[in-house]
Scaffold this active site. Structure first.
Site, PDB file in Angstrom:
ATOM      1  N   ASP A   1       0.853  -1.118   0.121  1.00 42.95           N
ATOM      2  CA  ASP A   1      -0.126  -0.118   0.044  1.00 42.95           C
ATOM      3  C   ASP A   1       0.788   1.206   0.141  1.00 42.95           C
ATOM      4  O   ASP A   1       0.613   2.260  -0.622  1.00 42.95           O
ATOM      5  CB  ASP A   1      -0.816   0.034   1.267  1.00 42.95           C
ATOM      6  CG  ASP A   1      -2.136  -0.931   1.052  1.00 42.95           C
ATOM      7  OD1 ASP A   1      -1.823  -1.866   0.464  1.00 42.95           O
ATOM      8  OD2 ASP A   1      -3.012  -0.904   1.912  1.00 42.95           O
TER       9      ASP A   1
ATOM     10  N   ASP B   1      11.657   3.134  12.980  1.00 43.27           N
ATOM     11  CA  ASP B   1      11.028   1.978  13.125  1.00 43.27           C
ATOM     12  C   ASP B   1       9.880   2.259  14.309  1.00 43.27           C
ATOM     13  O   ASP B   1      10.104   3.264  15.109  1.00 43.27           O
ATOM     14  CB  ASP B   1      11.924   1.027  13.903  1.00 43.27           C
ATOM     15  CG  ASP B   1      11.546  -0.259  14.020  1.00 43.27           C
ATOM     16  OD1 ASP B   1      12.341  -1.142  13.145  1.00 43.27           O
ATOM     17  OD2 ASP B   1      10.501  -0.490  14.408  1.00 43.27           O
TER      18      ASP B   1
ATOM     19  N   LEU C   1       0.745   3.232   7.967  1.00 41.13           N
ATOM     20  CA  LEU C   1       0.502   1.922   7.079  1.00 41.13           C
ATOM     21  C   LEU C   1       1.465   0.688   7.838  1.00 41.13           C
ATOM     22  O   LEU C   1       1.430  -0.364   7.419  1.00 41.13           O
ATOM     23  CB  LEU C   1       0.945   2.027   5.723  1.00 41.13           C
ATOM     24  CG  LEU C   1       0.128   3.155   4.878  1.00 41.13           C
ATOM     25  CD1 LEU C   1       0.270   3.101   3.369  1.00 41.13           C
ATOM     26  CD2 LEU C   1      -1.493   2.971   5.177  1.00 41.13           C
TER      27      LEU C   1
ATOM     28  N   ALA D   1       3.373  -2.082   9.584  1.00 46.12           N
ATOM     29  CA  ALA D   1       2.810  -3.004  10.548  1.00 46.12           C
ATOM     30  C   ALA D   1       3.381  -4.373  10.208  1.00 46.12           C
ATOM     31  O   ALA D   1       4.039  -4.610   9.081  1.00 46.12           O
ATOM     32  CB  ALA D   1       1.321  -3.371  10.247  1.00 46.12           C
TER      33      ALA D   1
ATOM     34  N   TYR E   1       6.121  -9.209  19.298  1.00 48.66           N
ATOM     35  CA  TYR E   1       6.415  -8.204  18.202  1.00 48.66           C
ATOM     36  C   TYR E   1       5.424  -7.582  17.386  1.00 48.66           C
ATOM     37  O   TYR E   1       5.476  -6.368  17.210  1.00 48.66           O
ATOM     38  CB  TYR E   1       7.493  -8.836  17.305  1.00 48.66           C
ATOM     39  CG  TYR E   1       8.023  -8.181  16.257  1.00 48.66           C
ATOM     40  CD1 TYR E   1       8.939  -7.172  16.468  1.00 48.66           C
ATOM     41  CD2 TYR E   1       7.481  -8.206  14.831  1.00 48.66           C
ATOM     42  CE1 TYR E   1       9.297  -6.100  15.424  1.00 48.66           C
ATOM     43  CE2 TYR E   1       7.948  -7.144  13.798  1.00 48.66           C
ATOM     44  CZ  TYR E   1       9.091  -6.288  14.170  1.00 48.66           C
ATOM     45  OH  TYR E   1       9.260  -5.261  13.322  1.00 48.66           O
TER      46      TYR E   1
ATOM     47  N   THR F   1      -8.244  -2.849   9.837  1.00 43.95           N
ATOM     48  CA  THR F   1      -8.413  -3.858   9.190  1.00 43.95           C
ATOM     49  C   THR F   1      -9.663  -4.844   9.412  1.00 43.95           C
ATOM     50  O   THR F   1     -10.197  -4.859  10.538  1.00 43.95           O
ATOM     51  CB  THR F   1      -7.210  -4.916   9.501  1.00 43.95           C
ATOM     52  OG1 THR F   1      -7.522  -6.348   8.987  1.00 43.95           O
ATOM     53  CG2 THR F   1      -7.104  -5.096  10.900  1.00 43.95           C
TER      54      THR F   1
ATOM     55  N   GLU G   1      -9.819  -7.676   9.834  1.00 42.99           N
ATOM     56  CA  GLU G   1      -9.495  -8.783  10.793  1.00 42.99           C
ATOM     57  C   GLU G   1      -9.961  -8.300  12.087  1.00 42.99           C
ATOM     58  O   GLU G   1      -9.909  -9.163  13.042  1.00 42.99           O
ATOM     59  CB  GLU G   1      -8.006  -8.845  10.943  1.00 42.99           C
ATOM     60  CG  GLU G   1      -7.461  -9.888   9.750  1.00 42.99           C
ATOM     61  CD  GLU G   1      -7.742 -11.174   9.974  1.00 42.99           C
ATOM     62  OE1 GLU G   1      -7.692 -11.887  10.873  1.00 42.99           O
ATOM     63  OE2 GLU G   1      -8.434 -12.004   8.798  1.00 42.99           O
TER      64      GLU G   1
ATOM     65  N   TYR H   1      -2.484 -10.526  15.527  1.00 45.68           N
ATOM     66  CA  TYR H   1      -2.483  -9.338  14.554  1.00 45.68           C
ATOM     67  C   TYR H   1      -3.976  -8.684  14.758  1.00 45.68           C
ATOM     68  O   TYR H   1      -4.091  -7.318  15.185  1.00 45.68           O
ATOM     69  CB  TYR H   1      -2.611  -9.755  13.347  1.00 45.68           C
ATOM     70  CG  TYR H   1      -2.479  -8.975  12.130  1.00 45.68           C
ATOM     71  CD1 TYR H   1      -1.689  -7.959  11.709  1.00 45.68           C
ATOM     72  CD2 TYR H   1      -3.906  -8.779  11.350  1.00 45.68           C
ATOM     73  CE1 TYR H   1      -2.082  -6.941  10.837  1.00 45.68           C
ATOM     74  CE2 TYR H   1      -4.306  -7.944  10.527  1.00 45.68           C
ATOM     75  CZ  TYR H   1      -3.149  -6.898  10.317  1.00 45.68           C
ATOM     76  OH  TYR H   1      -3.389  -6.033   9.079  1.00 45.68           O
TER      77      TYR H   1
ATOM     78  N   LYS I   1      -4.267  -5.107  16.009  1.00 45.04           N
ATOM     79  CA  LYS I   1      -5.007  -3.903  15.384  1.00 45.04           C
ATOM     80  C   LYS I   1      -6.213  -3.485  15.991  1.00 45.04           C
ATOM     81  O   LYS I   1      -6.698  -2.259  15.849  1.00 45.04           O
ATOM     82  CB  LYS I   1      -5.356  -4.462  13.846  1.00 45.04           C
ATOM     83  CG  LYS I   1      -4.066  -4.612  13.179  1.00 45.04           C
ATOM     84  CD  LYS I   1      -3.595  -3.323  12.376  1.00 45.04           C
ATOM     85  CE  LYS I   1      -2.645  -3.454  11.393  1.00 45.04           C
ATOM     86  NZ  LYS I   1      -2.345  -2.264  10.655  1.00 45.04           N
TER      87      LYS I   1
ATOM     88  N   ARG J   1       1.756  -7.398  -4.049  1.00 46.05           N
ATOM     89  CA  ARG J   1       1.391  -8.110  -2.970  1.00 46.05           C
ATOM     90  C   ARG J   1       2.661  -8.864  -2.440  1.00 46.05           C
ATOM     91  O   ARG J   1       3.154  -9.466  -3.248  1.00 46.05           O
ATOM     92  CB  ARG J   1       0.228  -8.950  -2.885  1.00 46.05           C
ATOM     93  CG  ARG J   1      -0.515  -9.693  -1.922  1.00 46.05           C
ATOM     94  CD  ARG J   1      -0.892  -8.938  -0.574  1.00 46.05           C
ATOM     95  NE  ARG J   1      -1.989  -9.069  -0.098  1.00 46.05           N
ATOM     96  CZ  ARG J   1      -2.429  -8.737   1.305  1.00 46.05           C
ATOM     97  NH1 ARG J   1      -1.499  -8.076   1.957  1.00 46.05           N
ATOM     98  NH2 ARG J   1      -3.303  -8.990   1.640  1.00 46.05           N
TER      99      ARG J   1
END
Ligand code: NAP
Ligand code: G4F
Length: 354
Positions: free
Chosen positions: A15, A64, A86, A88, A101, A132, A134, A157, A161, A192
């Site tokens: 992205d 970072d 963005l 992640a 992490y 997301t 998710e 994840y 998020k 991707r």
């Protein structure tokens, strides 16, 4: 008019690279945060890079999301008008192996950016958070998920998020920041990452078409995803920040397909008719070649997640109405573009071997 200044974390990702292109076209000065890596990680943005000793609107900075000072200093120095977060650890499967992490980067990383904005009293800066689908994960008698649907993340994840989603919302309410969540459903492209299922499939099938004898090992073939094109979706990331009011938006196509359907569609574009036999871990995908049945796809439990989101389908009505969201790509044109580009790549690889 002065050029607007944007900061993109995750600029080296799928992205980030498309968004950088879009913003440069719109005459922004684009700054990207990149991680130090022992091998090159800038393949997706190399075509945008111009040595800063020459005239350029594109700048890269080491930093970072786990390092508060690097984020603070960068925001302080470049004074962006818009920040797109963005960056992640974006792989759901990997998040089960590296949960701490993932929480640091995909959860607390967002807080670090928002805290920098708060300390620097940057009330006029607009902030976009890459949220997301998710976040959803469980179907509660709904056919599709919208901005009001209940969250039920199913992976480390998804939980990381979810933290980012809520901290963005809290900073909007508590400190009056222009902070928005784009709740994006799966979006793919020829850029991707190769360990995500769509690209894993298109890379494999195009190599197979050119004579490779590898077998593709996959996990859950029945999972359903709402797949759009990353180019259409980054345009919505930008539009979300151009609204008068900071709000959250679902971006999705409204259609859903199984992983198996993606494979069949991709195979068809290569004239590879794929047949299926067996069930569960014994399921196989095969083709007929040289008058023989050849197994090309097998299921491997290694690629199943300890917990799975079985069904995702978004309802993009709010984005259609308020952002005028009209994707240029259909499911088939997305698969076609991925197949065409990967065919080209497979041919290049083959030429190098010869
Ligand atoms: P991606 O290709 O995996 O890119 C992730 C980016 O984050 C890369 O630039 C990566 O850098 C960077 N990154 C990773 N760890 C970092 C760290 N510790 N500090 C700074 N940067 C770090 O992901 P994408 O598909 O472009 O997705 C962009 C964002 O949208 C992600 O936040 C993702 O979770 C979210 N999202 C994606 C989708 C989708 O379907 N694509 C859907 C919903 C939400 P390296 O290149 O060095 O690894
Ligand atoms: O391509 P995937 O790894 O994407 P997933 O898990 O849906 O996550 C992506 O989309 C999210 C938005 O919903 C983003 F937030 C996230 O950052 C990421 O971009 O897997 C898609 C489906 C899953 O159900 C998975 O179990 O494909 C299934 N699958 C089956 N075999 C596989 C495989 N996934 C991968 N990566 N590799 C396989 O071999």
């Amino acid at each position: 008019m002065k050029n607007k200044i944007a900061l993109i974390t995750g600029i080296t990702g799928q992205d980030g690279s498309y968004l950088a292109e879009l913003l440069l076209k719109k005459k922004y000065k684009v700054h990207g945060l990149i991680r130090k890596s022992s091998s090159f990680n800038t393949k997706r943005i190399d075509h945008l890079y111009i040595d800063p000793h020459n005239r350029t609107n594109f700048f890269l900075h080491y930093g970072d999301l786990t390092d508060s000072n690097s984020i603070y200093n960068l925001i302080h120095n470049i004074k962006p008008n818009e920040i797109y977060n963005l960056g992640a650890q974006s792989h759901v499967g990997v998040s089960f192996e590296n949960p701490e992490y993932t929480a640091e980067v995909s959860g607390i990383g967002t807080l670090r950016v928002l805290e920098a904005m708060r300390f620097l009293k940057m009330k006029n800066v607009k902030f976009y958070q890459a949220s997301t689908s998710e976040l959803f994960g469980e179907k509660y008698n709904e056919k599709s998920f919208n901005e009001q649907s209940k969250f039920h993340p199913k992976s480390p994840y998804g939980v990381a998020k979810l933290y980012s989603y809520w901290i963005t919302s809290v900073y909007r309410e508590a400190y009056g920041l222009f902070a928005c969540n784009g709740i994006l459903f799966n979006h793919e492209s020829p850029r991707r990452g190769e360990t995500f299922v769509t690209r894993k499939i298109t890379r494999f099938l195009t190599r197979r078409k050119l004579g490779s004898n590898e077998i593709l090992y996959l996990g859950n073939l029945n999972a359903k995803r709402d797949w759009g094109h990353a180019k259409d979706y980054v345009e919505m990331q930008w539009r979300i920040l151009q609204q008068k009011k900071s709000e959250d938006y679902v971006i999705a196509t409204g259609a859903t397909h199984t992983v198996r359907e993606f494979i069949v569609a991709a195979g068809k574009l290569l004239n590879l008719k794929i047949y299926w036999s067996g069930k569960g871990l014994k399921e196989r995908g095969y083709i007929h070649e040289d008058n023989r049945k050849k197994v090309i796809i097998k299921v491997d439990k290694k690629y199943f997640r300890p917990n799975e989101v079985d069904y995702l389908r978004g309802n993009p009505i709010k984005a259609q109405k308020k952002l005028n969201f009209k994707p240029k790509y259909s499911f088939l044109s997305l698969v076609k573009e991925m197949i065409n580009e990967d065919l080209f790549l497979a041919q290049e690889e083959l030429n190098k071997k010869r």
